[in-house]
Design a protein around this motif. Structure first.
Motif, PDB file in Angstrom:
ATOM      1  N   UNK A 184      43.457   1.897  15.659  1.00  0.00           N
ATOM      2  CA  UNK A 184      43.455   3.554  14.989  1.00  0.00           C
ATOM      3  C   UNK A 184      44.898   4.233  15.930  1.00  0.00           C
ATOM      4  N   UNK A 185      44.377   4.147  17.159  1.00  0.00           N
ATOM      5  CA  UNK A 185      45.153   4.482  18.366  1.00  0.00           C
ATOM      6  C   UNK A 185      46.813   4.357  18.369  1.00  0.00           C
ATOM      7  N   UNK A 188      48.902   4.733  16.049  1.00  0.00           N
ATOM      8  CA  UNK A 188      49.629   6.263  15.853  1.00  0.00           C
ATOM      9  C   UNK A 188      50.144   6.266  16.495  1.00  0.00           C
ATOM     10  N   UNK A 207      50.912  14.566  10.905  1.00  0.00           N
ATOM     11  CA  UNK A 207      51.340  16.038  11.776  1.00  0.00           C
ATOM     12  C   UNK A 207      52.398  15.904  12.384  1.00  0.00           C
TER      13      UNK A 207
ATOM     14  N   UNK B  14      40.359  11.516  20.000  1.00  0.00           N
ATOM     15  CA  UNK B  14      41.526  12.721  20.544  1.00  0.00           C
ATOM     16  C   UNK B  14      41.803  13.464  19.489  1.00  0.00           C
ATOM     17  N   UNK B  15      42.527  14.739  19.697  1.00  0.00           N
ATOM     18  CA  UNK B  15      43.328  15.679  18.930  1.00  0.00           C
ATOM     19  C   UNK B  15      43.578  15.213  17.930  1.00  0.00           C
ATOM     20  N   UNK B  16      43.641  16.108  16.831  1.00  0.00           N
ATOM     21  CA  UNK B  16      44.378  15.661  15.595  1.00  0.00           C
ATOM     22  C   UNK B  16      43.662  14.401  15.166  1.00  0.00           C
ATOM     23  N   UNK B  17      43.027  13.473  15.843  1.00  0.00           N
ATOM     24  CA  UNK B  17      42.825  12.507  14.596  1.00  0.00           C
ATOM     25  C   UNK B  17      42.030  12.684  13.576  1.00  0.00           C
ATOM     26  N   UNK B  57      45.625  16.485  10.188  1.00  0.00           N
ATOM     27  CA  UNK B  57      45.154  17.615  11.444  1.00  0.00           C
ATOM     28  C   UNK B  57      46.405  17.545  11.276  1.00  0.00           C
TER      29      UNK B  57
END
Ligand SMILES: N[C@@H](CCC(=O)N[C@@H](CS)C(=O)NCC(=O)O)C(=O)O
Ligand code: FES
Lengths: 217, 204
Positions: A184-185, A188, A207, B14-17, B57
Motif C-alpha cells: 500500500x505504501x 503510494x 490527496x 503514516x499521516x494521509x493514509x 485524506x
C-alpha cells in the motif's frame, strides 16, 4: 519508438508510464485486443508471432517482451531507471523484471478472465497471484528494514515500474490487496512520482490533486 | 471479548493514509489525518455506500472517492462538492469508533471501553501479516504473557498480537525485541513467513 498498445493492458501501461517518467516520446499504435482480437490477426502475428502485447518497433529493432521494452526505453531515455548503482541493485532489477512475468501469468490472467471472459483456471491464477503479492510484500518489508523504500534499493527503478501495475489492478481479478501494508505504501510512493500518468483503475494520489468543485452526482 | 483489537502497526499508517480493517466482523476505514490523528469509522459512505477506505485524506478530513463528500473528525459531513454552498445536514454522519495508539500498535474498540490497550515494553514493531487460516499460538510454540504471545521467530524474541478475521482468517501484528538489528529483523520476518506456511498447512 512505436508502441503497439492497448489502453487496459498493465503490460502496455508500464511502458507508457516509464516513457512519461523519462520524457521518452512514444508513437502509439492502438491494438484492438478486445473485442477485436487484433493481436491474433495475420498482420499482427507477422510482427509478433507470439501474439502478445506490448510490442515495440524502433528502426529495424522489434521487441516483444515488456521487460526488454522497459530496458530499451530506459537505456535510451533514462539510464538511472536501469538501477546500475551497485551489482546488488542491478541484479535485483533483473530479478523483478523476470518476476513480473509471474504477475502477468497469474494476476494478469485472472483479470482478463474476470473482465474480458477469457478462459483461465481462475482458482489457480488467484492462488498464484496471492503468492506473488506476498513475495512483493515480504521483499518490501526487508528493503524497509535495511533502509530502502523501493524494490531494488533506495530509489525507484525498472523493478518498481515492472511490478507496480499488476499490484494495483489485482482486485480486477478478484484478488484482494487489503492484506499488504508495505505494498500500500509503496504503490503510494510510485503514484506520487513526478510525471506519473494514470490508466483506468490506477490513479495518481488524490490527496495531491486540487479540491474538486461541482462534481456531478 | 476484549475491549481492544489490534488492527495495524502505527508505522503502516503514516499521516494521509486510509486502509480497510475488520473488527468483530465489522468493516472499518482506519485513517490518519495530516496532523497525525487516528480514526476508525464504519467503512460505508452515507451518500451511496461506497467504501470510505477507498477514499483519501485531505488535511483533517476523509473524502469519499465516489462523489467527494468529505467528513470531519467527528464523522460529520462537512462538504458536498456538487453543492459547495450547502451546509450539509447534521444527519449526514459516519459512525465513529474508538481508535488509539499504544506501543507502536493501533487498537480499535467498537463500543464502550473500560480498560486501556496493553502497553508492550521492550519491543519494536516488525510487520503485520494476514493468514488464510486460524492461528493456534501454542502449536507455534508461543506462550501468553503481558497481553501478547511471546516466543522466538528466526532466532529473535517476538511478541505477537492476533486479530481474528472473518472466514477463519486472522492477522498477526508482530513486534521484535528492541535490541534486534536489521539483520535480525529480516530473519524474524522470514520466520513469520515460515509460521504462516505452517499455519496454512502448506508443505515446504
Ligand atoms: N511476456 C509478455 C506478456 C504480456 C502479456 O501477457 N500481455 C497480454 C495482455 S496484457 C497478452 O498479450 N495476452 C495475450 C492473450 O491473452 O491472448 C510481456 O511481458 O510483454
Ligand atoms: S458514495 Fe460517497 S460521496 Fe457518493
Amino acid at each position: 519508438m512505436i508502441l503497439y498498445d492497448y489502453a487496459l493492458s498493465p503490460d502496455c501501461y508500464k511502458i507508457r508510464l516509464l516513457a512519461a517518467l523519462t520524457g521518452a516520446k512514444l508513437t502509439l499504435r492502438a491494438v484492438d485486443f478486445h473485442p477485436g482480437g487484433e493481436h491474433r490477426s495475420p498482420a499482427f502475428l507477422a510482427i509478433n508471432p507470439g501474439g502478445t502485447i506490448p510490442v515495440m518497433q524502433d528502426g529495424t529493432l522489434t521487441l516483444t517482451d515488456s521487460a526488454a521494452i522497459l530496458t530499451f526505453v530506459a537505456a535510451k531515455s533514462g539510464p538511472a531507471w536501469l538501477g546500475d548503482d551497485s551489482p546488488e541493485m542491478r541484479a535485483r532489477v533483473a530479478q523483478w523484471l523476470a518476476f513480473a512475468q509471474r504477475l502477468s501469468a497469474s494476476i494478469g490472467k485472472a483479470r482478463t478472465h474476470d473482465m474480458l471472459q477469457k478462459p483461465a483456471d481462475i482458482v489457480a491464477c488467484r492462488k498464484a497471484g496471492v503468492q506473488c503479492l506476498r513475495e512483493i510484500e515480504a521483499a518490501l518489508v526487508e528493503r524497509h528494514l535495511t533502509g530502502d523504500a523501493f524494490l531494488a534499493g533506495n530509489r525507484p527503478t525498472l523493478a518498481d515500474i515492472a511490478c507496480f501495475p499488476h499490484s494495483m489492478l489485482a482486485p480486477d481479478g478478484g484478488i484482494s490487496v487489503d492484506p499488504y501494508p508495505a505494498i500500500r505504501l509503496w504503490t503510494r510512493s510510485v503514484r506520487a512520482l513526478p510525471g506519473f500518468i494514470e490508466m483506468p483503475g490506477i490513479h495518481r494520489l488524490h490527496d495531491l490533486k486540487p479540491e474538486p468543485v461541482g462534481v456531478p452526482e | 471479548m476484549p475491549d481492544w483489537t489490534p488492527v495495524a502497526l502505527l508505522r503502516d499508517l503514516p499521516p494521509l493514509v486510509v486502509m480497510p480493517v475488520t473488527v468483530d466482523g465489522v468493516d472499518l476505514a482506519l485513517w490518519r489525518s495530516a496532523s497525525g490523528r487516528i480514526a476508525a469509522w464504519a467503512d460505508r459512505c452515507p451518500h451511496r455506500g461506497m467504501r470510505l477506505s477507498h477514499g483519501f485524506v485531505r488535511g483533517e478530513a476523509l473524502s469519499c472517492i465516489y462523489h467527494g463528500w468529505s467528513y470531519a473528525q467527528s464523522g460529520q459531513c462537512q462538504r458536498i462538492p456538487a453543492h459547495p454552498d450547502l451546509e450539509p445536514p447534521e444527519a449526514i454522519r459516519v459512525p465513529v469508533h474508538h481508535a488509539t495508539e499504544a506501543g507502536g500498535v493501533i487498537w480499535v474498540a467498537l463500543d464502550t471501553v473500560t480498560t486501556a490497550p496493553p502497553a508492550l515494553a521492550g519491543v519494536q514493531p516488525l510487520r503485520s501479516v494476514t493468514l488464510d487460516a486460524r492461528f493456534d499460538p501454542a502449536s507455534a510454540g508461543l506462550t501468553e504473557s503481558g497481553g501478547a504471545w511471546r516466543g522466538t521467530l528466526g532466532g529473535v524474541a517476538v511478541a505477537v498480537l492476533v486479530q481474528p478475521l472473518p472466514d477463519n482468517r486472522c492477522a498477526l501484528h508482530v513486534l521484535a525485541e528492541s535490541k534486534a538489528s536489521p539483520t535480525d529483523l529480516v530473519a524474524a520476518s522470514r520466520g513469520i513467513e515460515t509460521l504462516r506456511r505452517q499455519a496454512e498447512g502448506v508443505s515446504a
